[in-house]
Design a protein around this motif. Structure first.
Motif, short mmCIF file in Angstrom:
data_model
loop_
_atom_site.label_atom_id
_atom_site.label_comp_id
_atom_site.label_asym_id
_atom_site.label_seq_id
_atom_site.Cartn_x
_atom_site.Cartn_y
_atom_site.Cartn_z
N GLY A 19 4.33 9.75 -44.62
CA GLY A 19 5.08 8.95 -43.66
C GLY A 19 6.54 8.83 -44.06
O GLY A 19 7.43 8.92 -43.22
N ALA B 284 8.21 1.38 -38.39
CA ALA B 284 6.87 1.04 -37.89
C ALA B 284 6.66 1.64 -36.50
O ALA B 284 5.56 2.12 -36.18
CB ALA B 284 6.67 -0.47 -37.87
N ASP B 285 7.70 1.61 -35.66
CA ASP B 285 7.61 2.25 -34.34
C ASP B 285 7.39 3.75 -34.50
O ASP B 285 6.62 4.36 -33.75
CB ASP B 285 8.87 2.02 -33.51
CG ASP B 285 8.93 0.63 -32.89
OD1 ASP B 285 7.87 0.09 -32.50
OD2 ASP B 285 10.05 0.09 -32.79
N GLY C 72 5.83 5.21 -36.91
CA GLY C 72 4.41 5.35 -37.25
C GLY C 72 3.51 5.21 -36.03
O GLY C 72 2.53 5.93 -35.89
N GLU C 73 3.87 4.30 -35.14
CA GLU C 73 3.08 4.13 -33.93
C GLU C 73 3.13 5.39 -33.07
O GLU C 73 2.10 5.85 -32.57
CB GLU C 73 3.60 2.92 -33.14
CG GLU C 73 2.74 2.54 -31.97
CD GLU C 73 1.33 2.09 -32.34
OE1 GLU C 73 0.43 2.25 -31.49
OE2 GLU C 73 1.12 1.59 -33.46
N PHE D 198 0.96 8.06 -34.71
CA PHE D 198 -0.47 7.85 -34.55
C PHE D 198 -0.94 7.96 -33.11
O PHE D 198 -2.08 8.35 -32.86
CB PHE D 198 -0.91 6.54 -35.22
CG PHE D 198 -1.22 6.77 -36.67
CD1 PHE D 198 -2.50 7.04 -37.09
CD2 PHE D 198 -0.20 6.82 -37.60
CE1 PHE D 198 -2.79 7.32 -38.42
CE2 PHE D 198 -0.46 7.09 -38.93
CZ PHE D 198 -1.77 7.34 -39.35
N LYS E 211 -4.21 14.23 -38.99
CA LYS E 211 -3.96 13.35 -40.12
C LYS E 211 -4.95 13.67 -41.22
O LYS E 211 -5.97 14.29 -40.99
CB LYS E 211 -4.04 11.88 -39.72
CG LYS E 211 -5.44 11.36 -39.49
CD LYS E 211 -5.42 9.87 -39.19
CE LYS E 211 -6.81 9.29 -39.34
NZ LYS E 211 -6.89 8.25 -40.32
N ASP F 81 -4.26 8.52 -44.44
CA ASP F 81 -3.04 8.30 -43.65
C ASP F 81 -3.23 7.07 -42.76
O ASP F 81 -4.31 6.88 -42.18
CB ASP F 81 -2.74 9.50 -42.74
CG ASP F 81 -2.25 10.71 -43.50
OD1 ASP F 81 -1.85 10.57 -44.67
OD2 ASP F 81 -2.24 11.81 -42.91
N SER F 82 -2.20 6.26 -42.66
CA SER F 82 -2.31 5.07 -41.81
C SER F 82 -0.95 4.68 -41.24
O SER F 82 0.09 5.13 -41.74
CB SER F 82 -2.88 3.89 -42.60
OG SER F 82 -1.94 3.42 -43.53
N ARG F 83 -1.00 3.84 -40.23
CA ARG F 83 0.24 3.34 -39.64
C ARG F 83 1.08 2.60 -40.68
O ARG F 83 2.30 2.62 -40.63
CB ARG F 83 -0.09 2.41 -38.46
CG ARG F 83 -0.50 3.15 -37.21
CD ARG F 83 -0.94 2.15 -36.13
NE ARG F 83 -1.07 2.76 -34.83
CZ ARG F 83 -2.15 3.41 -34.40
NH1 ARG F 83 -3.18 3.57 -35.20
NH2 ARG F 83 -2.18 3.92 -33.18
N GLU F 84 0.38 1.95 -41.62
CA GLU F 84 1.08 1.19 -42.65
C GLU F 84 1.97 2.07 -43.53
O GLU F 84 2.91 1.57 -44.16
CB GLU F 84 0.07 0.42 -43.52
CG GLU F 84 -0.60 -0.74 -42.80
CD GLU F 84 -1.69 -0.30 -41.82
OE1 GLU F 84 -2.31 0.77 -42.02
OE2 GLU F 84 -1.92 -1.04 -40.84
N GLU G 1 5.56 1.48 -42.45
CA GLU G 1 6.12 0.14 -42.35
C GLU G 1 7.22 -0.10 -43.37
O GLU G 1 7.04 0.20 -44.56
CB GLU G 1 5.02 -0.92 -42.47
CG GLU G 1 4.13 -0.93 -41.25
CD GLU G 1 3.08 -2.02 -41.29
OE1 GLU G 1 3.11 -2.87 -42.21
OE2 GLU G 1 2.22 -2.01 -40.40
#
Length: 126
Positions: free
Chosen positions: A50, A82-83, A85-86, A89, A99, A103-106, A109
């Motif tokens: 990320g 964070a946007d 990442g959104e 995803f 992914k 892997d995560s949205r976090e 952040e």
């Protein structure tokens, strides 16, 4: 990308835009372009973190839009990492990107402040 893939991506982007109106279509395309630019710069393609994708987006935005980078991204709905990442995803959930486990949205952040990198630290000498 073949015409069929282009048409499929266009349909996917239109669907994303309807379902998630916060993000403009150019936001998705710009994320894909930043990903492509970063992968092209590598010796061999690999999965990006990320943070790596966020850095690529930052660099491409500064190169392309200069002092307007923050305004352009925010106009598209991307006001923070964070946007970003959104958006990533949402592209994953719609089958455009893959992914890896973990892997995560976090991962996206608070990587950096848009105000800091696009305004306070803007490289005016470019």
């Amino acid at each position: 990308m073949s015409d069929g893939n282009s048409h499929e991506l266009g349909n996917t982007l239109a669907q994303l835009r309807r379902r998630y109106p916060k993000y403009a279509e150019p936001a998705y395309l710009f994320v894909l372009e930043a990903l492509h630019c970063r992968i092209q710069s590598l010796d061999s393609p690999r999965h990006l973190s990320g943070a790596e994708l966020a850095e690529s987006l930052r660099d491409l935005a500064l190169e392309r839009y200069g002092p307007l980078a923050r305004a352009v991204l925010e106009y598209w709905g991307v006001a923070s990492t964070a946007d970003l990442g959104e958006v990533v995803f949402l592209l994953i959930e719609h089958g455009v990107l893959d992914k890896q486990e973990g892997d995560s949205r976090e991962d996206f952040e608070e990587l950096f402040s848009f105000e800091q990198v696009f305004e306070l630290e803007y490289p005016w000498g470019r």
